[in-house]
Design an enzyme around this catalytic site. Structure first.
Site, PDB file in Angstrom:
ATOM      1  N   LYS A 209       0.847  -1.197   0.000  1.00  0.00           N
ATOM      2  CA  LYS A 209       0.000   0.000   0.000  1.00  0.00           C
ATOM      3  C   LYS A 209       0.886   1.252   0.000  1.00  0.00           C
ATOM      4  O   LYS A 209       0.693   2.156  -0.777  1.00  0.00           O
ATOM      5  CB  LYS A 209      -0.902  -0.048   1.233  1.00  0.00           C
ATOM      6  CG  LYS A 209      -1.913   1.045   1.291  1.00  0.00           C
ATOM      7  CD  LYS A 209      -2.871   0.831   2.452  1.00  0.00           C
ATOM      8  CE  LYS A 209      -3.662   2.088   2.717  1.00  0.00           C
ATOM      9  NZ  LYS A 209      -4.489   2.009   3.897  1.00  0.00           N
ATOM     10  N   GLU A 215      10.375  -4.910   4.351  1.00  0.00           N
ATOM     11  CA  GLU A 215      10.363  -6.313   3.941  1.00  0.00           C
ATOM     12  C   GLU A 215      10.074  -6.442   2.448  1.00  0.00           C
ATOM     13  O   GLU A 215      10.799  -7.112   1.707  1.00  0.00           O
ATOM     14  CB  GLU A 215       9.289  -7.099   4.715  1.00  0.00           C
ATOM     15  CG  GLU A 215       9.566  -7.288   6.181  1.00  0.00           C
ATOM     16  CD  GLU A 215       9.006  -6.181   7.051  1.00  0.00           C
ATOM     17  OE1 GLU A 215       8.807  -5.042   6.548  1.00  0.00           O
ATOM     18  OE2 GLU A 215       8.763  -6.439   8.249  1.00  0.00           O
ATOM     19  N   GLY A 269      -4.973  -1.873   4.990  1.00  0.00           N
ATOM     20  CA  GLY A 269      -4.211  -3.010   4.456  1.00  0.00           C
ATOM     21  C   GLY A 269      -4.856  -4.351   4.775  1.00  0.00           C
ATOM     22  O   GLY A 269      -4.997  -5.217   3.913  1.00  0.00           O
ATOM     23  N   ARG A 270      -5.298  -4.518   6.000  1.00  0.00           N
ATOM     24  CA  ARG A 270      -5.829  -5.827   6.418  1.00  0.00           C
ATOM     25  C   ARG A 270      -7.261  -6.078   5.920  1.00  0.00           C
ATOM     26  O   ARG A 270      -7.818  -7.143   6.170  1.00  0.00           O
ATOM     27  CB  ARG A 270      -5.723  -5.991   7.925  1.00  0.00           C
ATOM     28  CG  ARG A 270      -6.326  -4.869   8.746  1.00  0.00           C
ATOM     29  CD  ARG A 270      -5.941  -4.988  10.218  1.00  0.00           C
ATOM     30  NE  ARG A 270      -6.432  -3.861  10.998  1.00  0.00           N
ATOM     31  CZ  ARG A 270      -5.801  -2.709  11.132  1.00  0.00           C
ATOM     32  NH1 ARG A 270      -4.653  -2.503  10.515  1.00  0.00           N
ATOM     33  NH2 ARG A 270      -6.304  -1.730  11.875  1.00  0.00           N
ATOM     34  N   GLU A 355      -4.614  -6.593  15.016  1.00  0.00           N
ATOM     35  CA  GLU A 355      -4.104  -5.286  14.594  1.00  0.00           C
ATOM     36  C   GLU A 355      -5.226  -4.247  14.715  1.00  0.00           C
ATOM     37  O   GLU A 355      -4.972  -3.080  14.958  1.00  0.00           O
ATOM     38  CB  GLU A 355      -3.569  -5.352  13.153  1.00  0.00           C
ATOM     39  CG  GLU A 355      -2.640  -4.204  12.793  1.00  0.00           C
ATOM     40  CD  GLU A 355      -1.826  -4.436  11.527  1.00  0.00           C
ATOM     41  OE1 GLU A 355      -0.716  -4.996  11.608  1.00  0.00           O
ATOM     42  OE2 GLU A 355      -2.290  -4.054  10.443  1.00  0.00           O
ATOM     43  N   HIS A 386      -5.920 -33.261  18.116  1.00  0.00           N
ATOM     44  CA  HIS A 386      -4.767 -34.045  18.564  1.00  0.00           C
ATOM     45  C   HIS A 386      -3.621 -33.145  18.991  1.00  0.00           C
ATOM     46  O   HIS A 386      -2.484 -33.602  19.101  1.00  0.00           O
ATOM     47  CB  HIS A 386      -4.312 -34.973  17.432  1.00  0.00           C
ATOM     48  CG  HIS A 386      -5.372 -35.955  17.045  1.00  0.00           C
ATOM     49  ND1 HIS A 386      -5.476 -37.198  17.628  1.00  0.00           N
ATOM     50  CD2 HIS A 386      -6.405 -35.848  16.171  1.00  0.00           C
ATOM     51  CE1 HIS A 386      -6.524 -37.827  17.099  1.00  0.00           C
ATOM     52  NE2 HIS A 386      -7.111 -37.034  16.225  1.00  0.00           N
ATOM     53  N   LYS A 514       9.479  -0.908  14.101  1.00  0.00           N
ATOM     54  CA  LYS A 514      10.061  -0.596  12.782  1.00  0.00           C
ATOM     55  C   LYS A 514      11.138   0.474  12.925  1.00  0.00           C
ATOM     56  O   LYS A 514      12.223   0.365  12.360  1.00  0.00           O
ATOM     57  CB  LYS A 514       8.968  -0.039  11.847  1.00  0.00           C
ATOM     58  CG  LYS A 514       7.983  -1.038  11.300  1.00  0.00           C
ATOM     59  CD  LYS A 514       7.169  -0.356  10.189  1.00  0.00           C
ATOM     60  CE  LYS A 514       5.825  -1.003   9.984  1.00  0.00           C
ATOM     61  NZ  LYS A 514       4.927  -0.263   9.113  1.00  0.00           N
TER      62      LYS A 514
HETATM   63  O1  F6P Z   1       1.962  -4.316   9.943  1.00  0.00           O
HETATM   64  C1  F6P Z   1       1.715  -2.995   9.646  1.00  0.00           C
HETATM   65  C2  F6P Z   1       1.220  -2.793   8.246  1.00  0.00           C
HETATM   66  O2  F6P Z   1       1.094  -1.427   8.040  1.00  0.00           O
HETATM   67  C3  F6P Z   1      -0.098  -3.507   7.965  1.00  0.00           C
HETATM   68  O3  F6P Z   1      -1.205  -2.835   8.416  1.00  0.00           O
HETATM   69  C4  F6P Z   1      -0.018  -3.657   6.493  1.00  0.00           C
HETATM   70  O4  F6P Z   1      -0.951  -4.588   6.052  1.00  0.00           O
HETATM   71  C5  F6P Z   1       1.413  -4.081   6.326  1.00  0.00           C
HETATM   72  O5  F6P Z   1       2.108  -3.314   7.281  1.00  0.00           O
HETATM   73  C6  F6P Z   1       1.997  -3.901   4.964  1.00  0.00           C
HETATM   74  O6  F6P Z   1       2.022  -2.551   4.556  1.00  0.00           O
HETATM   75  P1  F6P Z   1       2.178  -2.165   3.043  1.00  0.00           P
HETATM   76  O7  F6P Z   1       1.084  -2.746   2.263  1.00  0.00           O
HETATM   77  O8  F6P Z   1       2.157  -0.658   3.027  1.00  0.00           O
HETATM   78  O9  F6P Z   1       3.517  -2.681   2.563  1.00  0.00           O
END
Ligand code: F6P
Length: 545
Positions: A209, A215, A269-270, A355, A386, A514
């Site tokens: 987003k 990452e 995002g979620r 979250e 189990h 972060k």
């Molecule tokens: O974990 C924090 C967060 O901002 C989430 O809400 C989001 O889904 C994720 O990082 C990834 O963010 P982006 O889509 O901006 O890379």
């Protein structure tokens, strides 16, 4: 405008619930079932292809009435209205919250800052349809003219969990494209994921987003370098697509503007799998199935928005969570799907639920004086039986659980399905009824076990029972029912946030880690540590040695 701030613990309904709790805390569900033949009839909701039985809860009609009073006192109805009408209910980020618009009908109207966003949404949907269609049908080919065989979704959190969960859940409906997910900044994850892939036949979808997430950008760069070992710079246009709100950063990264699928800041995002983040879904199961997923979610949106609260599945489930979380002191909830396809549902819901509602500041800006977000966890049955069911049956903790099962299996092997579903029904029955000392004794006597052994073993074999469960019995696992199921939990999250007077749609709590990681990475790069606490210093010294 926005959401009002109403401390639930100051409402009349909360006071009443507190008093009522003292009457209910030791009440036996078995007795309530014995006394009222209509109990299951009273406490279940049938909607579309869903039957939600919530009669196996420590509630009676008064409990439900008081919980519904609470929903009324915190203005839940108005809050739902505010969300659907595009009000900026994500006040800490000054944003509307309109994931529901992503699955709405083309002629519906959803306003952000007074502008109808439906035309934009449908433009992006058409772009997804054409792009995914061309890849699936082999009209778009890789840089050596071969058809695509694999797709790699590069993203994390909401840019990974949603599509990964949906594609796992809909494996039965998949086409020839194999979709892989790279999320962790762990280099081993990337290299493991791409080691058998052919750059000539692999499409990469970078989903972020913000397009600033460490990452995702690290993984995308590593993959781009790996790709460029066999291909030329201009081939990137054929093999890389991006999903983002940050078009400038995407183009800086080198992705062709033609291959960019926009997102909007009014979708968290979620909650984003319903828009361009779902591109990998459209690729992996085809656009028609993706549409059906959206249609299922849309139906649930209508149910949530329009049903009276006593017949409203997300609302009733949200109220039950509040009942256990805030009155019984239950800290966690389990979600147990009886299908292996839903193995990623719990990790997906962990982001959605924790979250969103892992907050301790009320909408008035002050710390709350009651519990908020629950811890959610789970694994498919029967595997989980189990693994951790022992603790649910005989442990010291109260763990309300949602059991999700399907009337029909997808491959149609009745023998297996009957075994699976008999476990599904048996577990909630066992959790309800338990096993009394008398029952255990009878079994021992029948088995001819001697008195002394019987006395010793007896307490260990007793099941207290009275453990609450909701049973969601669904027709079959289709794109449509999956869409409804996921939307059900989304709305439950929102309703809980309103009941707890918190802001569900921000996530400031992920920022601090972060920031500190950036500082530490910088120090590691320079091999020069600044002042940390003694524990962190010790660990960093050890790492750098
Ligand atoms: O974990 C924090 C967060 O901002 C989430 O809400 C989001 O889904 C994720 O990082 C990834 O963010 P982006 O889509 O901006 O890379």
């Amino acid at each position: 405008m926005g959401l009002p701030s109403i401390n639930p613990s100051g409402t009349q309904a909360w006071q009443n619930l507190r008093e009522h709790f003292f009457d209910m805390q030791y009440v036996s569900m078995q007795e309530m079932f014995a006394q009222d033949e209509q109990r299951a009839e009273k406490f279940h909701i049938e909607w579309d292809k869903f039957l939600v039985d919530y009669s196996k809860n420590r509630i009676n009609e008064k409990t439900l009435r008081l919980l519904l009073d609470l929903a009324a006192e915190v203005n839940l109805k108005e809050a739902i209205q505010a969300q659907f009408s595009g009000e900026k209910i994500n006040q800490t980020e000054d944003r509307s919250v309109l994931h529901v618009a992503l699955r709405a009908l083309e002629n519906d109207v959803f306003l952000v800052d007074g502008k109808n966003v439906m035309p934009e949404i449908y433009a992006v949907k058409n772009k997804i349809k054409n792009f995914a269609g061309d890849i699936v049908e082999g009209k778009r080919k890789g840089f050596t003219g071969k058809n695509f065989t694999d797709v790699v979704n590069i993203g994390i959190g909401g840019s990974d969990l949603g599509p990964a969960m949906v594609l796992e859940s809909l494996r039965f409906y998949k086409n020839h494209l194999n979709v892989h997910f790279v999320s962790n900044v762990d280099g081993d994850h990337v290299y493991e994921s791409i080691k058998n892939l052919n750059p000539e036949t692999t499409l990469f979808v970078v989903v972020s987003k913000t397009f600033t997430t460490q990452e995702t950008l690290s993984n995308a760069e590593t993959i781009r370098n790996w790709f460029l070992r066999s291909a030329k710079q201009e081939d990137i246009a054929k093999h890389f697509a991006a999903v983002s709100t940050n078009i400038q950063k995407v183009t800086e990264f080198g992705i062709d503007a033609e291959n960019v699928f926009p997102m909007w800041d009014w979708v968290g995002g979620r909650f984003s799998l319903w828009g361009a983040v779902g591109l990998s879904i459209a690729l992996g199961v085809g656009y028609d199935n993706y549409e059906k997923l959206l249609e299922g979610a849309r139906k649930m949106d209508v149910h949530f928005k329009e049903s009276p609260f006593n017949e409203n599945i997300p609302v009733v489930l949200a109220l039950l969570t509040v009942w256990y979380n805030n009155f019984f002191g239950a800290e966690t909830e389990a979600v147990i799907p009886y299908t292996q396809y839903l193995q990623k549902l719990a990790p997906y819901l962990q982001q959605g639920i924790m979250e969103s509602n892992g907050k301790s500041i009320g909408r008035d800006g002050f710390p709350v004086n009651y519990q908020t977000g629950t811890i959610v966890w789970g694994e498919p049955g029967t595997n989980s039986q189990h693994a951790f069911f022992q603790l649910i049956h005989q442990g010291t903790k109260l763990i309300p659980a949602d059991f999700i099962g399907f009337k029909k299996s997808l491959y149609g092997n009745k023998e297996h399905h009957d075994k699976l579903m008999s476990n599904f029904f048996a577990q909630t029955e066992a959790l309800l009824n338990g096993k009394t000392a008398e029952q255990v004794k009878d079994e021992f006597v029948k088995a001819g076990i001697e008195e002394e052994k019987l006395k010793f073993l007896l307490p260990f074999k007793v099941f207290e029972g009275n453990k609450p469960t909701n049973t969601l019995l669904i027709e079959s696992l289709t794109p449509e029912t999956l869409g409804s199921l996921v939307a059900l939990y989304e709305h439950k999250i929102f309703a809980q946030g309103i009941l707890w007077n918190i802001f569900s749609y921000d996530q400031w709590g992920v920022e601090l880690g972060k920031q500190l990681a950036d500082t530490i990475l910088n120090e590691i790069g320079k091999n020069k540590l600044t002042k940390h606490d003694a524990s962190t210093n010790l660990l960093l010294h050890k790492y750098l040695k």
